[in-house]
Design an enzyme around this catalytic site. Structure first.
Site, PDB file in Angstrom:
ATOM      1  NE  ARG A  63      63.679  71.453  21.116  1.00 56.02           N
ATOM      2  CZ  ARG A  63      64.416  72.152  21.982  1.00 56.02           C
ATOM      3  NH1 ARG A  63      64.052  72.219  23.252  1.00 56.02           N
ATOM      4  NH2 ARG A  63      65.497  72.774  21.606  1.00 56.02           N
ATOM      5  CD  GLU A 118      64.356  68.489  18.782  1.00 52.94           C
ATOM      6  OE1 GLU A 118      64.818  67.706  19.623  1.00 52.94           O
ATOM      7  OE2 GLU A 118      64.708  69.703  18.697  1.00 52.94           O
ATOM      8  CE  LYS A 159      77.191  62.568  27.126  1.00 53.70           C
ATOM      9  NZ  LYS A 159      76.089  62.148  26.254  1.00 53.70           N
TER      10      LYS A 159
END
Length: 634
Positions: free
Chosen positions: A405, A377, A289
Site C-alpha cells: 500500500r 502504511e 471487542k
C-alpha cells in the site's frame, strides 16, 4: 488443539437457513441467537485459530443489519473482512464455517466465490467506503433501488483511503450508509486524533439522543407555505447552537449515534430509520471487542488473531508450548533490541501492528523511540523518511502484503532520496490460513526495480543478525524479508554476511540450487535426500536479491549442468527472474537456469506447509525437481 466441551446446542441458530429467517424474530430472540453464534465462533476458532475478538464484538450489529436489509439484493462491504464470521454463519455457510481456515472450509475473509452475499474479497483495511461508494453510484445509475452499506472500524476510518472516500461520498450525495463500528481498537488500541475525537463522542452518551430529539422537535414545527426562509435559517442556527456538529457532517454526511451496538432493539430501530433515509449517512455504533468470552474481552489485542486453544465454560485451559526455535519475527526484534542498546539513533515504526510485527517489545523497552501510526502504511513510510533525513535510523516493521500500500512512498520518499530506512518485511511468502489477502508474494518483484535499495532474505538466525547489523549501519535503504515461520534450529553456514555475497552451504557436482531465504533449509534437505541415491547437488544461500552475487552465479553456471533458483515468492519478476537477467547480462548460458517459485495463481487458505508443498517448494517437491534436472526422474 480443540475445545474441551461436549456437543453444542443451538436451537435458534438451527432454525436459520438464510437471513430472511431473522425477520420474524423478536429483539429478545435475536439476542439469544447472538449468544449461540458467539459460542459457535469461540469453539470454531478454538479448534482452528482465527480472528476472535473482532468477530465476537460485531455479532449483534451483524444480526441487526441482516434483519433490516436484504443483502441478497442490497450490498454490504466489510472493511478488512476479519469480522465477517457471523455474516458467514447466517448466509448459508455454517457447515463450511466449522472447517474455518482449513482446506475445504470457509476462508477467514469475505469471498464472492463462496457466496453472493460477499461483495468483495477483502483483507486490507480502509477500502470499504471506496468500493461501497462505487457500488452505490452504479446502483444510482441503474435505478435499481438497492441499498449499499459499508461497515468500517474506528481504526480503519483513519486510513487515508477511507478519508478520501468519505470526502468524495459527502460531495457525491449518493445513497450510502457507512456504519462506524467503534470498539476503540484496531488490533491494538486505536491511535491518533480521530480516535480521541471518537472517544469524546463515545463518552458523551447524551450527544446522540440530544441530536435526535432536537431534530424531531424541530421537524414537528409546522412549516407550510407561509413559513419564510428565515424560519429555516433559524432552525439551522438552533441545531448548531444545541447540538455540536459531527466532523463528518462537515463533509456532507447525516450522522447518527453513538448507539449501543449490543442493544438489539435500538439497533433495529435506528437501522430501519436510516434504511429509508436518502444521501450519505454515518451511523456510529459502539461495540465491545471480545464480547461474551471474558479472556478476549479483557485482552482483545491478545485475541485478535488467535491460535487454536482449549477452553471450558469460558475459561482458557493452560497450554504448554513445546520448546523449539524462535519465530522469525521474534528473532528479528531480539536482534533489533541488541542494536538499539548500542545505537540511540535507532527508532522503530509500525502501522497498527505492534504485536504482529513484534515491535511492541521495542516500544516497552524504548517508549520514546517507538511510533505506531495506525492503519496508515503510506504515512509510516513517509514519516520514516523524514526521521532518516533528520538523522535518526528508522526501522519500519510492516507485513509484506500491507507494505504494498505504500509503494509510491518506497520510491518517492525513500529510494529517490537515498535515505537510510530499514524495512523489516514480515510475513513474506505464503502465510497459511489467512490466505490470499495476506500472502507476501510480491515484495521481491516490487523492491527489485527500486534504485539504491538493498534487498536481503536470511536463511537462518546468523544471516538475519548479520543483515540487520549491516542494514543499521548502511547509508541507503534496506529491506529484509522473512516468513511467518520458525527459524531453523541451527545455522546452515558460518560464512559472515557481506553485502551482495551468497554462501555455499553444500557442495555437489550434479547440479546447483541457489535458494533465497526460507527456501534454503528445504533445499538442503532435498539435496540430502538425493545424496542417499548418490546424486550430489550443491546448495547456496543467495542471501541477497539486490545486489545479486553475480560472481557466484557465474561460478555455479560454469561448474554445473544446471542451476535452480528457488524462492518463496511470486515467480513472475522475482528472484529467479533476477538470476536469468544477470546470466543474460554476463553472456552466460541462460538455458542452464531453471526457476522454482509461487505460480501465477491465487493460493487458497491452508497450512503454510501444505501451501509450500502444493507449489513444490517443500523438501519433497524440491527433491523431485532436482532429481528430474539431474536426469534421475520425470
Amino acid at each position: 488443539m480443540t475445545n474441551d466441551q461436549g456437543p453444542m446446542t443451538t436451537p435458534l441458530l438451527d432454525t436459520v437457513e438464510s437471513p430472511r429467517d431473522l425477520r420474524g424474530m423478536s429483539p429478545e430472540d435475536l439476542g439469544r441467537l447472538a449468544g449461540e453464534i458467539r459460542a459457535l465462533i469461540t469453539r470454531t476458532v478454538g479448534a482452528h485459530g482465527g480472528h476472535l475478538a473482532s468477530n465476537l464484538g460485531i455479532v449483534d450489529l451483524t444480526l441487526a443489519l441482516h434483519r433490516a436489509y436484504d443483502f441478497a439484493r442490497d450490498h454490504v462491504v466489510w472493511d478488512v473482512g476479519h469480522q465477517c464470521y457471523a455474516h458467514k454463519i447466517l448466509t448459508g455457510r455454517r457447515e463450511a464455517f466449522e472447517g474455518l481456515r482449513t482446506a475445504g472450509g470457509t476462508s477467514g475473509f469475505p469471498n464472492p466465490a463462496e457466496s453472493p452475499y460477499d461483495a468483495f474479497r477483502t483483507g486490507h483495511a480502509g477500502a470499504s467506503v471506496s468500493t461501497a461508494l462505487g457500488l452505490a453510484l452504479a446502483e444510482q445509475a441503474a435505478g435499481a433501488g438497492a441499498r449499499t452499506v459499508a461497515v468500517i472500524g474506528d481504526a480503519s476510518l483513519a486510513s487515508g483511503m477511507a478519508l478520501e472516500a468519505m470526502n468524495h461520498a459527502g460531495d457525491a450525495g449518493v445513497d450510502l450508509l457507512v456504519v462506524l463500528n467503534d470498539n476503540d481498537m484496531a488490533i491494538s488500541r486505536t491511535v491518533g486524533a480521530l480516535a480521541r475525537y471518537l472517544t469524546r463522542l463515545r463518552t458523551t452518551p447524551a450527544y446522540g439522543n440530544l441530536k435526535r430529539d432536537v431534530h424531531e422537535v424541530l421537524d414537528r414545527v409546522p412549516m407550510g407555505d407561509l413559513v419564510s426562509r428565515s424560519i429555516h435559517a433559524f432552525k439551522d442556527v438552533l441545531k448548531e447552537a444545541v447540538v455540536p456538529e459531527h466532523m463528518f457532517e462537515g463533509l456532507g454526511f447525516c450522522c447518527y449515534g453513538p448507539v449501543d451496538g449490543h442493544d438489539m432493539a435500538e439497533l433495529i430501530e435506528i437501522l430501519e430509520e436510516v434504511r429509508e433515509a436518502r444521501g450519505p449517512i454515518l451511523l456510529h455504533v459502539v461495540t465491545e471487542k471480545g464480547r461474551g468470552f471474558r479472556p478476549a474481552a479483557e485482552k482483545p489485542e491478545a485475541w485478535h488473531s488467535a491460535s487454536p486453544f482449549k477452553e471450558r465454560n469460558g475459561q482458557v485451559l493452560a497450554e504448554t508450548e513445546p520448546p523449539g526455535p524462535a519465530t522469525w519475527t521474534r528473532a528479528a526484534v531480539d536482534d533489533l533490541l541488541a542494536l538499539a542498546e548500542a545505537d540511540g539513533r535507532l527508532v522503530a515504526v509500525t502501522a497498527a501492528m505492534p504485536e504482529g510485527s513484534g515491535l511492541i517489545r521495542f516500544g516497552h523497552r524504548y517508549p520514546g523511540r517507538f511510533v505506531d501510526v495506525g492503519i496508515c502504511e503510506q504515512h509510516a513510510v513517509g514519516l520514516a523518511a523524514g526521521m532518516a533525513k533528520g538523522g535518526r535510523r528508522p526501522v519500519v516493521g510492516i507485513y509484506s502484503t500491507f507494505l504494498q500500500r505504500a509503494y509510491d512512498q518506497l520510491f518517492q520518499e525513500v529510494a529517490l532520496q537515498g535515505l537510510p530506512v530499514v524495512f523489516l518485511v514480515d510475513r513474506a511468502g505464503l502465510v497459511g490460513a489467512d490466505g490470499p489477502t495476506h500472502h507476501g508474494l510480491y515484495d521481491v518483484a516490487y523492491f527489485r526495480p527500486l534504485p539504491g535499495f538493498t534487498l536481503a532474505a536470511p536463511a537462518d538466525a546468523g544471516e538475519l543478525a548479520g543483515m540487520l547489523r549491516l542494514a543499521a549501519e548502511a547509508e541507503g535503504p534496506w529491506a529484509i524479508r522473512y516468513p511467518r515461520d520458525r527459524v531453523p534450529a541451527k545455522d546452515l553456514s558460518d560464512v559472515p554476511v557481506a553485502v551482495g555475497r551468497a554462501a555455499v552451504v553444500r557442495q555437489g557436482q550434479a547440479g546447483a540450487v541457489l535458494a533465497l531465504g526460507a527456501c534454503v533449509a528445504p533445499a538442503v534437505e532435498a539435496a540430502r535426500r538425493l545424496a542417499e541415491d548418490g546424486v550430489e547437488v550443491a546448495v547456496a544461500s543467495a542471501r541477497f536479491v539486490r545486489p545479486l552475487d553475480t560472481d557466484l552465479l557465474a561460478d555455479l553456471l560454469d561448474a554445473h549442468p544446471w542451476v535452480l533458483a528457488v524462492e518463496d515468492a511470486a515467480a513472475a519478476g522475482g528472484f529467479g527472474s533476477a538470476v536469468l537477467e544477470a546470466a543474460e547480462a554476463m553472456g552466460l548460458d541462460t538455458a542452464k537456469v531453471h526457476r522454482a517459485g509461487v505460480d501465477d495463481e491465487i493460493v487458497e487458505h491452508d497450512t503454510r506447509a501444505a501451501q509450500l508443498a502444493g507449489q513444490g517448494l517443500d523438501a519433497a517437491g524440491l527433491a523431485d525437481r532436482m532429481r528430474a534436472l539431474a536426469g534421475g526422474g520425470p
